[in-house]
Every structure is written in structure tokens, then in C-alpha cells.
Write a protein that holds these residues in place. Structure first.
Motif, short mmCIF file in Angstrom:
data_model
loop_
_atom_site.label_atom_id
_atom_site.label_comp_id
_atom_site.label_asym_id
_atom_site.label_seq_id
_atom_site.Cartn_x
_atom_site.Cartn_y
_atom_site.Cartn_z
N ILE A 116 1.57 5.20 -0.24
CA ILE A 116 0.71 4.74 0.86
C ILE A 116 0.15 3.36 0.52
CG2 ILE A 116 -1.52 5.14 2.00
CD1 ILE A 116 -0.78 8.19 1.86
N LEU A 141 4.06 3.68 6.58
CA LEU A 141 2.72 4.05 6.15
C LEU A 141 2.28 5.35 6.81
CD1 LEU A 141 0.05 3.49 4.72
CD2 LEU A 141 -0.53 1.91 6.57
N GLU A 145 1.48 9.02 5.03
CA GLU A 145 0.22 9.75 5.21
C GLU A 145 0.49 11.19 5.66
OE1 GLU A 145 -1.75 6.98 7.81
OE2 GLU A 145 -2.68 5.93 6.10
#
Length: 164
Positions: A116, A141, A145
Motif C-alpha cells: 500500500i 492502491l 487495501e
């Protein structure tokens, strides 16, 4: 301030360190998926393992786009370290400990958390480096997550089973 050569060396080291960590995360997930075939969580673990393998390939492509060579010695050392880590003494000779998936998911979650940070860094770089697509960095990203949430949810399931 740093010169271009210094920045390039920093980027090469940074991305290769993340690549080596991604090798470990992918191997851990692959092994966990293999061990959990037929279990209640098998499909979820297999999907996570496939995503981590795909992300490893994506990182390699991003590195190529940025003209960052893969330092195979780092990736090979990481791969070997993951294999040696399997030899840990867990009080069982033939069967894995119930805590093994817990520890493996902790490793996966740690690697995904680092990833991340890497995608955030690459998103920042994409603002001034036309070789990177900012939208792709945002997608990667967001995916990382979600992977972290999956790894933590799976961790809780296996921790409940191991330590209840």
C-alpha cells in the motif's frame, strides 16, 4: 539536493526491496491456498493468492516501464528465506500447527501493508512521470487495501480456530 543518479539508485533499491517482499507474500499465499484446499475459506484464500501473484507480475511490469532492473539476487534470497521459514519448529512433525495459517496471514498482511505504501509512493511519482498511469496506481492502491482487509479477516478466522 539529490542528483538524478541518486534518485534513480534510490528508486531501484526501493522497488527491488518491494519486489522481494512481494515474492515472499505471493509464496506465502500460494502455500496457504494449497494447504487450505477444500476448507471453508479455500476460495477466498485462492483468490487472494492469485491476486498477489498478479500484483507481482504488475510490479515487474511497472519496474520495466520505469527502466528499473530486477535484482534477481534479492528476489531469490527472499524466495529462499520463505522456504527456510517453513522449517520452523512448531511442535509437530507431520502436520502444520493450527497457528501456521495465522502466522502466514500476518506475513501476508504485513507485505500488503508495505505494498500500500509503495503504490502510494508510485502514485505520487506518477504525477510527474509520464511512464506511470496515475489512475492505474489508484486502482492498485485500492486493490491492495482490499487485500489487506481480506488477509486480516482471514487472520481473525484462523486465530479464532487456533486459539479458542
Amino acid at each position: 539536493m539529490f542528483g538524478t543518479d541518486t534518485v534513480d539508485r534510490v528508486l531501484v533499491t526501493y522497488l527491488n526491496d518491494h519486489y522481494a517482499a512481494a515474492v515472499v507474500g505471493s509464496e506465502l499465499a500460494r502455500r496457504l491456498a494449497s494447504q487450505q484446499r477444500g476448507s471453508v475459506r479455500a476460495d477466498e484464500i485462492a483468490a487472494l493468492a492469485e491476486e498477489l501473484a498478479e500484483d507481482l507480475r504488475t510490479l515487474r511490469r511497472v519496474m520495466a516501464d520505469l527502466e528499473v532492473p530486477v535484482r534477481t539476487y534479492k528476489a531469490t534470497a527472499a524466495w529462499a528465506a520463505e522456504k527456510v521459514g517453513r522449517l520452523k519448529l512448531n511442535g509437530r512433525v507431520l502436520a502444520p500447527s493450527p497457528s501456521s495459517p495465522v502466522v502466514e496471514l500476518e506475513g501476508i498482511a504485513a507485505q500488503v501493508t508495505a505494498k500500500i505504501g509503495m503504490w502510494r509512493s508510485m502514485r505520487s511519482r506518477a504525477r510527474r512521470d509520464g511512464r506511470l498511469d496515475p489512475d492505474e496506481m489508484d486502482e492498485l492502491l485500492a486493490r491492495a487495501e482490499r487485500q489487506r482487509e481480506t488477509a486480516l479477516r482471514l487472520h481473525d478466522h484462523f486465530a479464532d480456530a487456533a486459539f479458542a
